[in-house]
Design a protein around this motif. Structure first.
Motif, short mmCIF file in Angstrom:
data_model
loop_
_atom_site.label_atom_id
_atom_site.label_comp_id
_atom_site.label_asym_id
_atom_site.label_seq_id
_atom_site.Cartn_x
_atom_site.Cartn_y
_atom_site.Cartn_z
N SER A 198 -17.18 45.40 33.12
CA SER A 198 -18.35 45.27 34.00
C SER A 198 -18.53 46.50 34.87
N GLY A 199 -17.41 47.02 35.36
CA GLY A 199 -17.49 48.23 36.18
C GLY A 199 -17.96 49.43 35.41
N LYS A 200 -17.49 49.57 34.16
CA LYS A 200 -17.89 50.70 33.32
C LYS A 200 -19.37 50.61 32.95
N CYS A 201 -19.83 49.41 32.63
CA CYS A 201 -21.19 49.24 32.12
C CYS A 201 -22.23 49.12 33.23
N LEU A 202 -21.85 48.47 34.34
CA LEU A 202 -22.84 48.14 35.36
C LEU A 202 -22.52 48.74 36.73
N GLY A 203 -21.30 49.24 36.89
CA GLY A 203 -20.85 49.64 38.22
C GLY A 203 -21.61 50.81 38.82
N THR A 204 -22.10 50.61 40.04
CA THR A 204 -22.78 51.68 40.79
C THR A 204 -22.29 51.77 42.23
N LYS A 205 -21.96 50.62 42.82
CA LYS A 205 -21.56 50.60 44.23
C LYS A 205 -20.05 50.46 44.34
N GLN A 206 -19.41 51.52 44.83
CA GLN A 206 -17.95 51.54 44.93
C GLN A 206 -17.48 50.69 46.11
N ILE A 207 -16.28 50.10 45.95
CA ILE A 207 -15.71 49.26 47.00
C ILE A 207 -14.77 50.06 47.89
N ALA A 208 -13.87 50.80 47.28
CA ALA A 208 -12.87 51.58 48.02
C ALA A 208 -12.76 52.95 47.36
N PRO B 271 -11.68 54.94 43.01
CA PRO B 271 -13.12 55.21 42.82
C PRO B 271 -13.77 54.36 41.73
N ASN B 272 -12.99 53.86 40.78
CA ASN B 272 -13.56 53.10 39.67
C ASN B 272 -13.81 51.63 40.01
N LYS B 273 -13.35 51.18 41.18
CA LYS B 273 -13.55 49.79 41.58
C LYS B 273 -14.94 49.65 42.19
N GLN C 152 -19.94 45.51 41.24
CA GLN C 152 -20.40 44.93 39.97
C GLN C 152 -19.22 44.54 39.08
N GLY C 153 -18.19 45.38 39.08
CA GLY C 153 -16.99 45.06 38.31
C GLY C 153 -16.29 43.82 38.85
N LEU C 154 -16.20 43.74 40.17
CA LEU C 154 -15.59 42.57 40.80
C LEU C 154 -16.37 41.30 40.47
N ALA C 155 -17.68 41.38 40.56
CA ALA C 155 -18.52 40.21 40.26
C ALA C 155 -18.38 39.79 38.80
N GLY C 156 -18.33 40.77 37.91
CA GLY C 156 -18.16 40.46 36.49
C GLY C 156 -16.84 39.76 36.23
N GLY C 157 -15.79 40.20 36.91
CA GLY C 157 -14.49 39.56 36.77
C GLY C 157 -14.50 38.13 37.26
#
Length: 287
Positions: free
Chosen positions: A173-183, A188-190, A193-198
């Motif tokens: 999800s992070g690779k395909c949809l990620g735009t807004k970084q968390i930390a 940097p890859n977190k 969008q990746g969190l939500a997908g998980g």
């Protein structure tokens, strides 16, 4: 179990086709590496309950091998200290299981305070190993829950499956949809969008697998999915912070495309105690 291998096979074929022009792509390495990880975890389940101990010993020894590379000083001494700590944790887990939940957090807090004062990499390495021992010890504790043996085994399988698929879902999800970084400074890859997908995939897996295994009611399966997904994310972030302090990208290159053993089990180190505590303190209510 067979379904997971079928999904992995289908994913391997799809990735092989997609990356046919780049046989050594990172994505291909990451997917193919699961053909090493899955059999190891499967074996630990098949030889239940002794498989949990074997898995902990394997992971811990590989973790020591990774961490000692960054130790500044006598490496044999560091290895000896880690082995003593591992033996202590395992002894407490088998003979005084509740002590693990009481004494080890105090030891971890003390080590964290010492590291905060000294800010030395050697103290961080010891802290990371303590956290690993603490989290992984709950794999054994899950086998000692006051439930039928088959149910405990089902919960263990649930934990492994949900933790792995949550990691995969967050990555994809992070690779395909990620735009807004968390930390950004830590990892940097977190992304959000990746969190939500998980979280979404974890809920689907939890409801499907938990209902099939008759582990709990639907609301609790959804709650567990949310907690474990967030816990897995926190574990990943925690060990990423350790890497940033050590100025390394991965703890090692043991698993192609994934990094070291600590890069692979960082989520499990948090999800295992989290699941155990939820089941232990509420099993009369929903199991």
């Amino acid at each position: 179990m067979a379904v997971l291998y079928l999904l992995l096979g289908a994913s391997s074929v799809a990735v092989a086709y997609k990356t046919r022009s780049s046989p050594i792509s990172q994505l291909r390495q990451q997917v193919y590496a699961w053909w090493i990880i899955f059999p190891v975890v499967s074996l630990s389940i098949f030889i239940y309950p002794y498989g949990c101990l074997a898995l902990i010993l394997l992971i811990s020894c590989l973790a020591i091998r990774e961490l000692v590379r960054y130790h500044k000083g006598p490496r044999p001494l560091f290895c000896a200290i880690c082995l003593v700590l591992l033996g202590l944790v395992l002894a407490l887990t088998y003979y005084q299981p509740r002590s693990v939940s009481l004494l080890l957090p105090l030891l971890i807090i003390a080590q964290l305070a010492y590291f905060s004062l000294r800010r030395e990499s050697n103290q961080l390495l010891l802290l990371l190993f303590l956290l690993s021992c603490f989290g992984l010890s709950f794999l054994i504790q899950l086998t000692h829950l006051p439930l039928p043996a088959d149910t405990n085994l089902a919960w263990l399988f649930y934990l492994f499956t949900l933790t792995a698929l949550n990691d995969i879902a967050q990555f994809v999800s992070g690779k395909c949809l990620g735009t807004k970084q968390i930390a950004k400074r830590i990892s940097p890859n977190k992304t959000w969008q990746g969190l939500a997908g998980g979280v979404v995939i974890s809920i689907l897996v939890s409801v499907t697998l938990g209902s099939f295994l008759q582990l709990a009611t639907l609301p609790y399966l959804c709650l567990l999915a949310l907690l474990l997904s967030l816990g897995g994310f926190a574990g990943d972030l925690l060990f990423s912070a350790g890497k940033r302090f050590l100025h390394i990208k991965d703890y090692s290159q043991l698993i192609p495309g994934h990094g070291g053993i600590l890069d692979r089990v960082d989520s499990l180190i948090v999800t295992a105690p989290l699941l155990y505590q939820v089941i232990y303190f509420s099993h009369d209510g929903f199991i």
